[in-house]
Design a protein around this motif. Structure first.
Motif, PDB file in Angstrom:
ATOM      1  N   GLU A  42       5.172   4.737   1.384  1.00  0.00           N
ATOM      2  CA  GLU A  42       3.901   4.016   1.418  1.00  0.00           C
ATOM      3  C   GLU A  42       4.101   2.573   0.999  1.00  0.00           C
ATOM      4  N   VAL A  43       3.349   1.683   1.651  1.00  0.00           N
ATOM      5  CA  VAL A  43       3.305   0.293   1.213  1.00  0.00           C
ATOM      6  C   VAL A  43       1.848  -0.051   0.942  1.00  0.00           C
ATOM      7  N   ASN A  44       1.593  -0.520  -0.261  1.00  0.00           N
ATOM      8  CA  ASN A  44       0.234  -0.869  -0.673  1.00  0.00           C
ATOM      9  C   ASN A  44      -0.735   0.309  -0.485  1.00  0.00           C
ATOM     10  N   GLY A  45      -0.242   1.525  -0.708  1.00  0.00           N
ATOM     11  CA  GLY A  45      -1.093   2.707  -0.619  1.00  0.00           C
ATOM     12  C   GLY A  45      -1.299   3.224   0.793  1.00  0.00           C
ATOM     13  N   VAL A  46      -0.683   2.590   1.790  1.00  0.00           N
ATOM     14  CA  VAL A  46      -0.838   3.033   3.176  1.00  0.00           C
ATOM     15  C   VAL A  46       0.471   3.668   3.655  1.00  0.00           C
ATOM     16  N   PRO A  64       4.573  -7.819   3.959  1.00  0.00           N
ATOM     17  CA  PRO A  64       4.343  -9.165   3.398  1.00  0.00           C
ATOM     18  C   PRO A  64       4.831  -9.284   1.950  1.00  0.00           C
ATOM     19  N   TYR A  65       5.007  -8.144   1.271  1.00  0.00           N
ATOM     20  CA  TYR A  65       5.404  -8.196  -0.144  1.00  0.00           C
ATOM     21  C   TYR A  65       6.919  -8.264  -0.314  1.00  0.00           C
ATOM     22  N   GLY A  66       7.672  -7.935   0.744  1.00  0.00           N
ATOM     23  CA  GLY A  66       9.128  -7.937   0.648  1.00  0.00           C
ATOM     24  C   GLY A  66       9.704  -6.770   1.431  1.00  0.00           C
ATOM     25  N   PHE A  67      10.995  -6.523   1.261  1.00  0.00           N
ATOM     26  CA  PHE A  67      11.585  -5.384   1.982  1.00  0.00           C
ATOM     27  C   PHE A  67      12.292  -4.431   1.017  1.00  0.00           C
ATOM     28  N   ILE A 102      10.007   7.304  -6.145  1.00  0.00           N
ATOM     29  CA  ILE A 102      10.575   5.998  -6.483  1.00  0.00           C
ATOM     30  C   ILE A 102       9.498   4.965  -6.202  1.00  0.00           C
ATOM     31  N   VAL A 103       9.253   4.124  -7.161  1.00  0.00           N
ATOM     32  CA  VAL A 103       8.214   3.119  -7.001  1.00  0.00           C
ATOM     33  C   VAL A 103       8.810   1.732  -7.172  1.00  0.00           C
ATOM     34  N   CYS A 104       8.431   0.814  -6.284  1.00  0.00           N
ATOM     35  CA  CYS A 104       8.806  -0.585  -6.433  1.00  0.00           C
ATOM     36  C   CYS A 104       7.499  -1.374  -6.538  1.00  0.00           C
ATOM     37  N   LEU A 105       7.107  -1.662  -7.777  1.00  0.00           N
ATOM     38  CA  LEU A 105       5.808  -2.317  -7.968  1.00  0.00           C
ATOM     39  C   LEU A 105       5.718  -3.705  -7.334  1.00  0.00           C
ATOM     40  N   PRO A 106       6.755  -4.566  -7.475  1.00  0.00           N
ATOM     41  CA  PRO A 106       6.616  -5.910  -6.895  1.00  0.00           C
ATOM     42  C   PRO A 106       6.329  -5.859  -5.389  1.00  0.00           C
ATOM     43  N   ASN A 107       6.943  -4.899  -4.683  1.00  0.00           N
ATOM     44  CA  ASN A 107       6.758  -4.795  -3.238  1.00  0.00           C
ATOM     45  C   ASN A 107       5.649  -3.813  -2.849  1.00  0.00           C
ATOM     46  N   ARG A 108       4.950  -3.279  -3.851  1.00  0.00           N
ATOM     47  CA  ARG A 108       3.882  -2.283  -3.634  1.00  0.00           C
ATOM     48  C   ARG A 108       4.389  -1.135  -2.754  1.00  0.00           C
ATOM     49  N   PHE A 109       5.601  -0.718  -3.053  1.00  0.00           N
ATOM     50  CA  PHE A 109       6.304   0.223  -2.187  1.00  0.00           C
ATOM     51  C   PHE A 109       6.578   1.515  -2.957  1.00  0.00           C
ATOM     52  N   SER A 110       6.408   2.653  -2.304  1.00  0.00           N
ATOM     53  CA  SER A 110       6.766   3.905  -2.980  1.00  0.00           C
ATOM     54  C   SER A 110       7.333   4.920  -2.002  1.00  0.00           C
ATOM     55  N   VAL A 111       8.233   5.739  -2.509  1.00  0.00           N
ATOM     56  CA  VAL A 111       8.789   6.866  -1.760  1.00  0.00           C
ATOM     57  C   VAL A 111       8.451   8.114  -2.542  1.00  0.00           C
ATOM     58  N   ARG A 112       7.805   9.082  -1.927  1.00  0.00           N
ATOM     59  CA  ARG A 112       7.515  10.319  -2.633  1.00  0.00           C
ATOM     60  C   ARG A 112       8.076  11.506  -1.858  1.00  0.00           C
ATOM     61  N   VAL A 113       8.816  12.354  -2.551  1.00  0.00           N
ATOM     62  CA  VAL A 113       9.404  13.529  -1.916  1.00  0.00           C
ATOM     63  C   VAL A 113       8.367  14.652  -1.895  1.00  0.00           C
ATOM     64  N   ALA A 114       8.246  15.314  -0.768  1.00  0.00           N
ATOM     65  CA  ALA A 114       7.285  16.407  -0.640  1.00  0.00           C
ATOM     66  C   ALA A 114       7.935  17.589   0.058  1.00  0.00           C
ATOM     67  N   GLY A 115       7.305  18.734  -0.066  1.00  0.00           N
ATOM     68  CA  GLY A 115       7.776  19.909   0.649  1.00  0.00           C
ATOM     69  C   GLY A 115       7.348  19.822   2.109  1.00  0.00           C
ATOM     70  N   ARG A 116       7.592  20.874   2.881  1.00  0.00           N
ATOM     71  CA  ARG A 116       7.189  20.854   4.291  1.00  0.00           C
ATOM     72  C   ARG A 116       5.664  20.784   4.382  1.00  0.00           C
ATOM     73  N   GLY A 117       5.174  19.908   5.273  1.00  0.00           N
ATOM     74  CA  GLY A 117       3.735  19.806   5.481  1.00  0.00           C
ATOM     75  C   GLY A 117       3.024  19.061   4.383  1.00  0.00           C
ATOM     76  N   GLY A 118       3.759  18.249   3.635  1.00  0.00           N
ATOM     77  CA  GLY A 118       3.126  17.434   2.610  1.00  0.00           C
ATOM     78  C   GLY A 118       2.685  18.241   1.420  1.00  0.00           C
TER      79      GLY A 118
END
Lengths: 126, 168
Positions: A42-46, A64-67, A102-118
């Motif tokens: 997700e970037v900026n919650g999207v 726009p926040y970075g890569f 994993i969260v990157c606050l400056p880039n408003r970026f997050s990776v969240r691990v989930a099971g199958r089907g979210g």
């Protein structure tokens, strides 16, 4: 000097009980959280991407926040490179269990691990 | 214990709390809990009511000094502090001489961390992943609770040797 016996039998019992509770908690936490199947980025919650952890790949997420460049390998995912200043996201290393994130606050970026089907449920008890 | 003495001890707790906040830790939320020594000493010498007062004063004034009053950290500290103090007070009363301050402190450290995590998980993050921190926090409570409890017990013994009235 008076005899300085500070610790009582009761103290030891309390210590052992709490130690056992901690051990049980550790065992429960490591067993109850299975390896994840996919990672939601997700970037900026999207939601930007959903990556299957079974497919190794390298992907650069730009905004726009970075890569942030994420790497999937052997069922795990990490942030390999990032444009942010502190690199906390990259320093966190690999994650692969459900709900790990994993969260990157400056880039408003997050990776969240989930099971199958979210994540339909917070947890399941049997 | 006189009001003056209680106020001095509360001020001491604030000082320890503030100095402790300056010790670098691998995680910003990690604390040794040394300020809890004062709570334990007051609990042993003057009872639960006084100990609760010291805790609340410490958290409110300590957060004010750190510039975190009414922020998330303040409410986490308040929840942890009151839960731990009430729990320790009841345990101290129930166990009587069966437990020294070491056992009381261990239980308090556990309650403190559990209450903080409950507030963090239920109010602030609403993220189930937070509760996987519980075993980590439980593990951390063991050494810190042990050290603070042992120090508090030593302080109380020294104060009694020096003629401090126990219930005055």
């Amino acid at each position: 000097m008076r005899p300085d016996r500070v610790v009582t039998t009761g103290d030891i019992i309390v210590f052992v009980l709490l130690l056992a509770a901690t051990a049980a908690g550790v065992a429960f936490a490591s067993r109850s959280r299975p390896a994840g199947e996919e990672a939601a980025i997700e970037v900026n919650g999207v939601l930007r991407e959903k990556l299957a952890l079974s497919v190794d790949r390298l992907l650069k997420i730009e905004s726009p926040y970075g890569f942030n460049t994420v790497e999937v390998s052997g069922g795990r995912i990490r942030v390999r490179e990032a444009s942010c200043s502190n690199k906390i996201c990259a320093a966190q290393g690999w994650v692969h269990r459900e709900t790990e994130e994993i969260v990157c606050l400056p880039n408003r970026f997050s990776v969240r691990v989930a099971g199958r089907g979210g994540e339909k449920y917070d947890g399941i008890t049997r | 214990m006189s009001e003056t003495r209680l106020a001095s001890l509360a001020a001491l707790a604030v000082v320890i709390h503030t100095l402790e906040g300056m010790i670098p830790m691998p995680f910003p939320w990690m604390r040794l809990g040394l300020a809890n020594i004062v709570t334990l000493v007051v609990l042993a010498l003057s009872g639960l009511g006084s100990a609760l007062m010291v805790t609340v004063v410490r958290v409110v004034v300590g957060s004010l000094i750190a510039g975190q009053l009414l922020g998330p950290g303040f409410f986490l500290a308040l929840a942890g502090g009151t839960a731990a103090t009430v729990g320790m007070g009841l345990l101290h009363r129930v166990a009587g001489g069966g437990l020294s301050l070491v056992g009381v402190s261990l239980a308090g450290a556990f309650l403190h961390n559990a209450a903080q995590l409950a507030v963090a998980g239920l109010v602030y993050t609403r993220h189930a992943g937070v509760f996987y921190l519980l075993p980590v926090l439980m593990g951390l409570a063991l050494p810190t609770g042990l050290v603070t409890g042992w120090l508090a017990e030593r302080v109380v013994r020294r104060m009694k040797d020096d003629g401090e009235s126990v219930n005055g």
